[in-house]
Design a protein around this motif. Structure first.
Motif, PDB file in Angstrom:
ATOM      1  N   MET A   1       0.634  -1.172  -0.028  1.00  0.00           N
ATOM      2  CA  MET A   1       0.124   0.052  -0.114  1.00  0.00           C
ATOM      3  C   MET A   1       0.697   1.119   0.039  1.00  0.00           C
ATOM      4  SD  MET A   1      -2.781  -1.428  -0.428  1.00  0.00           S
ATOM      5  CE  MET A   1      -3.635   0.052  -0.736  1.00  0.00           C
ATOM      6  N   THR A   2       2.081   1.221  -0.612  1.00  0.00           N
ATOM      7  CA  THR A   2       2.984   2.486  -0.651  1.00  0.00           C
ATOM      8  C   THR A   2       2.440   3.413  -1.543  1.00  0.00           C
ATOM      9  OG1 THR A   2       4.836   0.765  -0.279  1.00  0.00           O
ATOM     10  CG2 THR A   2       5.318   2.891  -1.307  1.00  0.00           C
ATOM     11  N   ALA A   3       1.773   3.086  -2.488  1.00  0.00           N
ATOM     12  CA  ALA A   3       0.972   3.940  -3.677  1.00  0.00           C
ATOM     13  C   ALA A   3      -0.147   3.647  -3.808  1.00  0.00           C
ATOM     14  CB  ALA A   3       1.973   3.714  -5.169  1.00  0.00           C
ATOM     15  N   PRO A   4      -1.327   3.873  -2.663  1.00  0.00           N
ATOM     16  CA  PRO A   4      -2.754   3.767  -2.948  1.00  0.00           C
ATOM     17  C   PRO A   4      -3.379   4.238  -3.884  1.00  0.00           C
ATOM     18  CG  PRO A   4      -2.419   5.204  -0.964  1.00  0.00           C
ATOM     19  CD  PRO A   4      -0.769   4.809  -1.767  1.00  0.00           C
ATOM     20  N   GLU A   5      -2.857   5.331  -4.526  1.00  0.00           N
ATOM     21  CA  GLU A   5      -3.518   6.129  -5.956  1.00  0.00           C
ATOM     22  C   GLU A   5      -3.048   5.136  -7.099  1.00  0.00           C
ATOM     23  OE1 GLU A   5      -0.752   7.509  -4.052  1.00  0.00           O
ATOM     24  OE2 GLU A   5      -1.931   8.878  -2.644  1.00  0.00           O
ATOM     25  N   VAL A   6      -2.099   4.356  -6.955  1.00  0.00           N
ATOM     26  CA  VAL A   6      -1.887   3.665  -8.371  1.00  0.00           C
ATOM     27  C   VAL A   6      -2.312   2.187  -8.278  1.00  0.00           C
ATOM     28  CG1 VAL A   6       0.050   2.757  -9.941  1.00  0.00           C
ATOM     29  CG2 VAL A   6       0.115   5.244  -8.653  1.00  0.00           C
ATOM     30  N   PHE A   7      -2.083   1.649  -6.820  1.00  0.00           N
ATOM     31  CA  PHE A   7      -2.334   0.174  -6.758  1.00  0.00           C
ATOM     32  C   PHE A   7      -3.337  -0.062  -5.729  1.00  0.00           C
ATOM     33  CE2 PHE A   7       2.164   0.563  -7.630  1.00  0.00           C
ATOM     34  CZ  PHE A   7       2.048  -0.007  -8.761  1.00  0.00           C
ATOM     35  N   ASP A   8      -4.209  -1.154  -5.606  1.00  0.00           N
ATOM     36  CA  ASP A   8      -5.143  -1.586  -4.698  1.00  0.00           C
ATOM     37  C   ASP A   8      -4.609  -3.028  -4.299  1.00  0.00           C
ATOM     38  OD1 ASP A   8      -6.962  -1.566  -2.630  1.00  0.00           O
ATOM     39  OD2 ASP A   8      -8.630  -1.006  -3.782  1.00  0.00           O
ATOM     40  N   GLN A   9      -5.280  -3.755  -3.345  1.00  0.00           N
ATOM     41  CA  GLN A   9      -5.087  -5.059  -3.028  1.00  0.00           C
ATOM     42  C   GLN A   9      -6.690  -5.576  -3.046  1.00  0.00           C
ATOM     43  OE1 GLN A   9      -3.118  -5.620   0.498  1.00  0.00           O
ATOM     44  NE2 GLN A   9      -2.275  -7.784  -0.311  1.00  0.00           N
ATOM     45  N   ASP A  10      -6.503  -6.978  -3.755  1.00  0.00           N
ATOM     46  CA  ASP A  10      -7.687  -7.517  -3.775  1.00  0.00           C
ATOM     47  C   ASP A  10      -8.089  -8.349  -2.385  1.00  0.00           C
ATOM     48  OD1 ASP A  10      -9.252 -10.190  -4.135  1.00  0.00           O
ATOM     49  OD2 ASP A  10      -9.545  -9.393  -6.130  1.00  0.00           O
ATOM     50  N   PRO A  11      -9.209  -7.739  -1.700  1.00  0.00           N
ATOM     51  CA  PRO A  11      -9.736  -8.257  -0.490  1.00  0.00           C
ATOM     52  C   PRO A  11      -9.857  -9.624  -0.304  1.00  0.00           C
ATOM     53  CG  PRO A  11     -11.453  -7.248  -1.413  1.00  0.00           C
ATOM     54  CD  PRO A  11     -10.435  -6.913  -2.445  1.00  0.00           C
ATOM     55  N   ASP A  12     -10.091 -10.501  -1.502  1.00  0.00           N
ATOM     56  CA  ASP A  12     -10.248 -12.001  -1.230  1.00  0.00           C
ATOM     57  C   ASP A  12      -8.943 -12.741  -1.356  1.00  0.00           C
ATOM     58  OD1 ASP A  12     -12.976 -11.655  -1.052  1.00  0.00           O
ATOM     59  OD2 ASP A  12     -13.182 -11.500  -3.358  1.00  0.00           O
ATOM     60  N   ASP A  13      -7.962 -12.396  -2.280  1.00  0.00           N
ATOM     61  CA  ASP A  13      -6.659 -13.006  -2.336  1.00  0.00           C
ATOM     62  C   ASP A  13      -5.548 -12.472  -2.136  1.00  0.00           C
ATOM     63  OD1 ASP A  13      -6.011 -11.597  -4.755  1.00  0.00           O
ATOM     64  OD2 ASP A  13      -6.912 -13.408  -5.892  1.00  0.00           O
ATOM     65  N   GLY A  14      -5.777 -11.157  -1.907  1.00  0.00           N
ATOM     66  CA  GLY A  14      -4.294 -10.372  -1.495  1.00  0.00           C
ATOM     67  C   GLY A  14      -3.542  -9.848  -2.835  1.00  0.00           C
ATOM     68  N   ARG A  15      -4.059 -10.169  -3.746  1.00  0.00           N
ATOM     69  CA  ARG A  15      -3.184  -9.588  -5.073  1.00  0.00           C
ATOM     70  C   ARG A  15      -3.238  -8.451  -5.200  1.00  0.00           C
ATOM     71  NH1 ARG A  15      -4.312 -14.324  -9.495  1.00  0.00           N
ATOM     72  NH2 ARG A  15      -3.425 -16.145  -8.422  1.00  0.00           N
ATOM     73  N   VAL A  16      -2.049  -7.972  -5.701  1.00  0.00           N
ATOM     74  CA  VAL A  16      -1.924  -6.307  -6.086  1.00  0.00           C
ATOM     75  C   VAL A  16      -3.092  -6.093  -7.403  1.00  0.00           C
ATOM     76  CG1 VAL A  16      -0.529  -4.650  -7.094  1.00  0.00           C
ATOM     77  CG2 VAL A  16       0.282  -6.267  -5.148  1.00  0.00           C
ATOM     78  N   LEU A  17      -3.559  -5.079  -7.099  1.00  0.00           N
ATOM     79  CA  LEU A  17      -4.640  -4.659  -8.355  1.00  0.00           C
ATOM     80  C   LEU A  17      -4.216  -3.077  -8.959  1.00  0.00           C
ATOM     81  CD1 LEU A  17      -8.105  -5.052  -6.780  1.00  0.00           C
ATOM     82  CD2 LEU A  17      -6.856  -6.807  -8.345  1.00  0.00           C
ATOM     83  N   LEU A  18      -3.918  -3.427 -10.130  1.00  0.00           N
ATOM     84  CA  LEU A  18      -3.253  -1.883 -11.045  1.00  0.00           C
ATOM     85  C   LEU A  18      -4.477  -1.015 -11.190  1.00  0.00           C
ATOM     86  CD1 LEU A  18      -1.021  -0.399 -12.094  1.00  0.00           C
ATOM     87  CD2 LEU A  18      -1.425  -1.597 -14.425  1.00  0.00           C
ATOM     88  N   LEU A  19      -4.442   0.097 -10.709  1.00  0.00           N
ATOM     89  CA  LEU A  19      -5.576   1.015 -10.749  1.00  0.00           C
ATOM     90  C   LEU A  19      -5.292   2.069 -11.891  1.00  0.00           C
ATOM     91  CD1 LEU A  19      -6.219   2.224  -7.115  1.00  0.00           C
ATOM     92  CD2 LEU A  19      -7.529   0.387  -8.585  1.00  0.00           C
ATOM     93  N   HIS A  20      -3.974   2.402 -12.009  1.00  0.00           N
ATOM     94  CA  HIS A  20      -3.571   3.313 -13.118  1.00  0.00           C
ATOM     95  C   HIS A  20      -2.187   2.884 -13.873  1.00  0.00           C
ATOM     96  CE1 HIS A  20      -6.290   6.289 -12.008  1.00  0.00           C
ATOM     97  NE2 HIS A  20      -6.151   6.191 -10.711  1.00  0.00           N
ATOM     98  N   ALA A  21      -2.406   2.226 -15.121  1.00  0.00           N
ATOM     99  CA  ALA A  21      -1.293   1.919 -15.845  1.00  0.00           C
ATOM    100  C   ALA A  21      -0.083   2.886 -16.157  1.00  0.00           C
ATOM    101  CB  ALA A  21      -1.593   1.128 -17.200  1.00  0.00           C
TER     102      ALA A  21
END
Length: 53
Positions: A1-21
């Motif tokens: 969660m170092t860059a919450p404006e760019v990445f999020d985390q899937d609440p089910d499996d913990g994988r990183v979700l890219l918000l802004h490529a």
């Protein structure tokens, strides 16, 4: 969660979700830090190509 404006985390499996490529300049430093501290090395950051002449 170092860059919450760019990445999020899937609440089910913990994988990183890219918000802004292509994060805005204001968030690039945080995205670079996230890539640097990612324990699995799954986050990489490619610098945009310059269209220099």
């Amino acid at each position: 969660m170092t860059a919450p404006e760019v990445f999020d985390q899937d609440p089910d499996d913990g994988r990183v979700l890219l918000l802004h490529a292509d994060p805005p300049t204001a968030h690039r430093a945080a995205a670079q830090m996230a890539a640097g501290v990612c324990p699995s090395g799954a986050i990489t950051l490619n610098e945009p190509e310059s269209s220099g002449s």
